[in-house]
Motif scaffolding. Structure first.
Motif, short mmCIF file in Angstrom:
data_model
loop_
_atom_site.label_atom_id
_atom_site.label_comp_id
_atom_site.label_asym_id
_atom_site.label_seq_id
_atom_site.Cartn_x
_atom_site.Cartn_y
_atom_site.Cartn_z
N ASP A 27 -6.69 -2.78 -1.69
CA ASP A 27 -7.69 -3.80 -0.30
C ASP A 27 -7.38 -5.37 -0.29
O ASP A 27 -8.29 -5.46 -0.08
N GLY A 37 -2.19 -4.62 0.15
CA GLY A 37 -3.15 -3.42 0.27
C GLY A 37 -3.75 -3.06 -0.32
O GLY A 37 -4.43 -1.90 -0.65
N CYS A 76 0.96 -1.29 -0.07
CA CYS A 76 0.07 0.16 0.26
C CYS A 76 0.85 0.64 -0.06
O CYS A 76 1.97 1.18 0.01
#
Ligand code: ZN
Length: 132
Positions: free
Chosen positions: A121, A118, A31
């Motif tokens: 998600d 990430g 992420c």
């Protein structure tokens, strides 16, 4: 086996200790925040981490949903831990393994790593993750 580790930021303003089992899964994520900070957490419930010194020196960074707390030392920028939430809302700490002191290299190298997508998600490994 749970072991008590001492941890710190780089400048020493922040000190903490945490009970962690480094034979349990640790996480690397792609992420936006984890990739920029190279964050490598072990997941620890709140009753297994204690800030011993420097709580006042910590700054909380929030973004996006603003639910996850990304704590860093205001002096040196090191992130000792972050705070997230399990699906049921329980608060959970991600302790930065890189902030732990005196962990033998063999123990770090043997820690199991779970890769997480990430960025999309997803709690599954991204297609490419060897760089994480
Ligand atoms: Zn610091």
């Amino acid at each position: 086996m749970l072991k008590t580790y001492q941890g710190s930021c780089h400048c020493g303003a922040v000190r903490f200790e945490a009970e962690i089992d480094l034979t349990e899964p640790t996480y690397r994520c792609n992420c936006s925040i984890c990739s920029r900070t190279r964050f490598w957490p072990a997941i620890v419930p709140p009753d297994r981490i204690r800030v011993l010194q420097g709580q006042d020196g910590l700054t909380k960074y929030l973004f996006n949903s603003r639910r996850n707390e990304h704590w860093f030392c205001a002096t040196c920028g090191v992130r000792p831990f972050g705070i997230g939430h399990l699906p049921d809302g329980t608060r959970i700490y991600g302790v930065n393994i890189g902030s732990l002191e005196n962990v033998p290299d063999e123990v770090l190298a043997a820690a199991p790593v779970v890769h997480v997508d990430g960025r999309n998600d997803r709690h599954a490994a991204p297609a490419i993750f060897s760089h994480l």
